[in-house]
Design an enzyme around this catalytic site. Sequence first.
Site, mmCIF file in Angstrom:
data_model
loop_
_atom_site.group_PDB
_atom_site.id
_atom_site.type_symbol
_atom_site.label_atom_id
_atom_site.label_comp_id
_atom_site.label_asym_id
_atom_site.label_seq_id
_atom_site.Cartn_x
_atom_site.Cartn_y
_atom_site.Cartn_z
ATOM 1 N N ASP A 36 -0.343 20.016 10.691
ATOM 2 C CA ASP A 36 -1.521 19.182 10.404
ATOM 3 C C ASP A 36 -1.111 17.848 9.773
ATOM 4 O OD1 ASP A 36 -3.249 21.032 11.394
ATOM 5 O OD2 ASP A 36 -3.974 21.743 9.448
ATOM 6 N N GLU A 44 0.354 19.871 18.291
ATOM 7 C CA GLU A 44 1.368 20.611 19.071
ATOM 8 C C GLU A 44 2.717 19.883 19.037
ATOM 9 O OE1 GLU A 44 0.964 23.566 20.087
ATOM 10 O OE2 GLU A 44 -1.204 23.669 19.813
#
Length: 482
Positions: free
Chosen positions: A211, A148
Amino acid sequence: MRPICTAKLLLADLSFQLMNSSCLRLLASILAVWLAVSPCLEARVQPTYGFDIFSQDEEIQLGKQNAAEVMQQLPVLPDFDPVVQYVQRLGAKLTQHAPGYHWPYNFHVVNVKEINAFALPGGPIFVNLGTIQAADNEAQLAGVMAHEISHVVQRHGTRGASKQMAAQLPLAILGGILGNSTLAKAAELGISFGVGSYFLKNSRQSESEADLLGTDIMYDTGYEPRQMAVFFEKLEKQMGAGANSLINQFISDHPNPGNRADAVSKEVQTLTKRTYLADSDEFRDAKARVAGMKPLTSAEVAATQKQGGAPGAGAPSGADVKPSASLKVFSHGEYDISYPENWQVFGDQSSNVTIAPKSGVSQNAVAYGVMIANYQPEESGESLDVATHELLGSLRQSNPDMKQIGHDETIRVNGVSGKSVDLIGSSPIKDAQGKPIEERDWVVTMPRADGTVLYLVFISPDRDFAGMRPAFEAMLRTLKVK
Ligand SMILES: [Zn+2]
């Protein structure tokens, strides 16, 4: 001191320039060997920058506005909740290793069962309690948070919104609003990042960027990066095995970019082998706490919103603490008292009562508000003075660091003489170092006809006590002991 780590791109440029010059060839090969053995100079994935019509300040403002809305709509746990404090400390550790612009990151826990987490532009990050319940280890929770944080670093939300606005607006207008009235124009076009917003859904491209950046953030903080992918894959498997409604939203907001685990592993292979952190005691403590908590389902949250009520168990942290000037009467068998109408009564006729703002109470600890109860003196016929000192002794038994400040005083409440004592103790609110801040407790005792003592403890962090005192006094003036 933190190691200095250069960028992958920068490193490539540097060696290219060196290799072009034959006299520096030797130096370049020495440098290459040195880079290979020096963990400090390992390359990291660098944030990418794309078309974004929001300035950094606008982005921060946008995030703040939307965070305030989220706090109105979702049951966000108060900041002094021990689980929230743990998540905030973990978030602070991770953001130390976030690359790019230093956004004002802030972390919140939503008391909702569904596994989800989302980031708003400019720093606010919300993690559902269900996510903490579902994490098998600290690295998995850190992985969701690092992912996040990476969406914030990459400005994925405002970049998506910028694309949308560019598509909707003629070029002339778009040019005109740059650096001007972007926020107003965005609002006009209905661009919002609130709960369920389109702009919280990420593209596969955004996902793979988050990621990779997340992998480096985890590695640099000391968490095993593969656990991020393990957690995502665990959720996908569960969904495949029976379309679990608790994880739908998360998977739809963070779609698998394809071979998530491989991509993370490849990035890890470019980094020096290191030992990773084991689960902290704090994580174990947080897991034990959340295991005993009963978060709401999204459907329950939606139902309370429809009824116009504030969501359960959390409410905006601090937003309802400021006491409303208009009062409401609470009638108890032993007394009547009026209280700020934006506060609530916890407990009932048969029990001790706490009157407090919803976000001032958590896990049975009261940070702001008043507790009202009856005290049975040890011997009948005791003076109020003696009974008050006995009561203080028993309060101190459960709160050993409570200290009396000043002398006890006699006060008159609606024509009846009572006692007033000020105490200093520890608040359930903790400072940035995790130490409890000072709490002021104002104890008032009043005699009752049956020989028992009614007592009230007005509670506030010491730093806010002067601001709360007028409201406490207004409540006390309405007290009628029966
Ligand atoms: Zn994502």
